[in-house]
Write an enzyme that holds these catalytic residues in place. Sequence first.
Site, PDB file in Angstrom:
ATOM      1  N   ASP A 179      18.861 -17.773 -13.649  1.00  0.00           N
ATOM      2  CA  ASP A 179      17.959 -16.667 -13.309  1.00  0.00           C
ATOM      3  C   ASP A 179      16.734 -17.184 -12.542  1.00  0.00           C
ATOM      4  O   ASP A 179      16.859 -18.112 -11.742  1.00  0.00           O
ATOM      5  CB  ASP A 179      17.541 -15.978 -14.631  1.00  0.00           C
ATOM      6  CG  ASP A 179      17.224 -14.502 -14.460  1.00  0.00           C
ATOM      7  OD1 ASP A 179      16.206 -14.200 -13.813  1.00  0.00           O
ATOM      8  OD2 ASP A 179      17.975 -13.655 -14.964  1.00  0.00           O
ATOM      9  N   HIS A 212      11.576 -12.189 -14.767  1.00  0.00           N
ATOM     10  CA  HIS A 212      12.904 -11.683 -15.120  1.00  0.00           C
ATOM     11  C   HIS A 212      13.656 -12.617 -16.079  1.00  0.00           C
ATOM     12  O   HIS A 212      14.178 -12.169 -17.111  1.00  0.00           O
ATOM     13  CB  HIS A 212      13.693 -11.486 -13.820  1.00  0.00           C
ATOM     14  CG  HIS A 212      14.996 -10.779 -13.971  1.00  0.00           C
ATOM     15  ND1 HIS A 212      16.181 -11.459 -14.145  1.00  0.00           N
ATOM     16  CD2 HIS A 212      15.305  -9.469 -13.971  1.00  0.00           C
ATOM     17  CE1 HIS A 212      17.172 -10.580 -14.235  1.00  0.00           C
ATOM     18  NE2 HIS A 212      16.672  -9.359 -14.136  1.00  0.00           N
ATOM     19  N   ASN A 303      23.507  -2.143 -11.174  1.00  0.00           N
ATOM     20  CA  ASN A 303      22.805  -0.875 -11.357  1.00  0.00           C
ATOM     21  C   ASN A 303      23.093   0.087 -10.222  1.00  0.00           C
ATOM     22  O   ASN A 303      22.213   0.810  -9.768  1.00  0.00           O
ATOM     23  CB  ASN A 303      21.287  -1.104 -11.443  1.00  0.00           C
ATOM     24  CG  ASN A 303      20.908  -1.922 -12.655  1.00  0.00           C
ATOM     25  OD1 ASN A 303      21.717  -2.155 -13.536  1.00  0.00           O
ATOM     26  ND2 ASN A 303      19.663  -2.358 -12.707  1.00  0.00           N
ATOM     27  N   SER A 367      20.663  -5.864 -16.284  1.00  0.00           N
ATOM     28  CA  SER A 367      20.009  -7.163 -16.532  1.00  0.00           C
ATOM     29  C   SER A 367      19.601  -7.305 -17.984  1.00  0.00           C
ATOM     30  O   SER A 367      19.601  -8.415 -18.525  1.00  0.00           O
ATOM     31  CB  SER A 367      18.712  -7.269 -15.716  1.00  0.00           C
ATOM     32  OG  SER A 367      18.955  -7.751 -14.435  1.00  0.00           O
TER      33      SER A 367
END
Length: 431
Positions: A179, A212, A303, A367
């Site tokens: 990430d 994130h 998404n 996520s």
Amino acid sequence: MIRRFKSAVISALALSLAAWLPAAPAFAASSAALPPGVVRHIVVFKSGIERGARLSIVQGEGGQVVRELPLINAVVIQGDSSRILDAKAGLSRHSEVLRVDPDPVVNWLVSVDRGMGEFAAPSASEILGAAASALKTLKTAPQPAKPAGQKTPWGVSRVHAPEAWAKTAGQGVKVCVVDTGIDMTHPDLKGNIAGGWNALDNSSNFKDDNGHGTHVSGTIAAVNNAIGVVGVAPKASLYGVKVLDASGSGSFDAVIAGMQWCVQNHMQVASMSLGADQGNDSLKETVAAMAKGGVTLIAAAGNSGPGAGTVGYPAGYPGAIAIAAMDSSDKTADFSSRGPQVAFIAPGVNVLSTYMGGGYRSLSGTSMATPHMTGLAALAIAARGVSGYQSVLAALKSAATPISGVDAAEQGNGVVDARVLAGGSHAPRRR
Ligand code: CA
């Protein structure tokens, strides 16, 4: 504290990095962006072509090697576009070369992240409330009280993680978060951070400059203590592999290198809350190589919302476990991608977790659903002694219950119950 942590990481990783990064090529700076006019390509060789031959063929055609990807028999070349075109044309004449894949820099978070939610650190009254309910629990039940001041996020409760912790909290399971990095000094994470790597600058500094990766990490393994939140597998070992820059961008080769690190460093679970609408064969082969290499890859479905086949990549490739998102009423999130690759659904709306800078935030996205399943995979490995993609997937399936009335393309096998993973038999349904 930072210094001590870093040196521990460096010593822990020195051997493994040295083992597969001989003659380290010149890496780009820590931003994923390339200078104007400069492009990268991934040159993939047929299997059985030795490293020395790979390098000499590429260099003979004028390709500047900036990274090696031995997991998929590839090297990454960089140069201005006309020079790369020349090299590509030259390379296509070598029988040892299987193909040359494009290697664009893309934003891997736009399709899996719903953007920033409101700041949601527990307020003083919430902390007092938690203390009061903890006291109430003490009076009415024999179980240990919840630590005052720590909130159990709704998703952690929904998958019944706390009820599995008497059996296992994921201790000893190596979980890699591929990430934007992890806030290494976050008080609710640092006790579980065991190491990592920065694929952007080839260093051991995987500090998160986006937020994130820190959020994802907290849902997997925030520490069970008196502060903040708690993760699904609060004793799992977290490894941070930074493949995306502060904006969430990264090249395909950086993401693939992070996945390769997981195999080479014997990670048991890899969590990838990132995705692109379009993949390529190099990414696809890396997913397959992870499964073959014993790493269970949990990835965000995306998404992109309703529609036929909206699952992104790497989640959509064979060997990845694609995760959709649901809200606290067991409804599929409107943004959640749909498709035959969706394997499970997990909490992904208004998920409270750790954030960079030592804070906490509530965010939504596949996520956020993905790390719930990553934590569950860690619990499955610890509780059942399973290992490898196929066995872990089978264990998760055996503990999953579909939500009634929800299409399989939205939820796959349904919601995984940690009690079943820990106990080995199907527990009664909650609702
Ligand atoms: Ca905590």
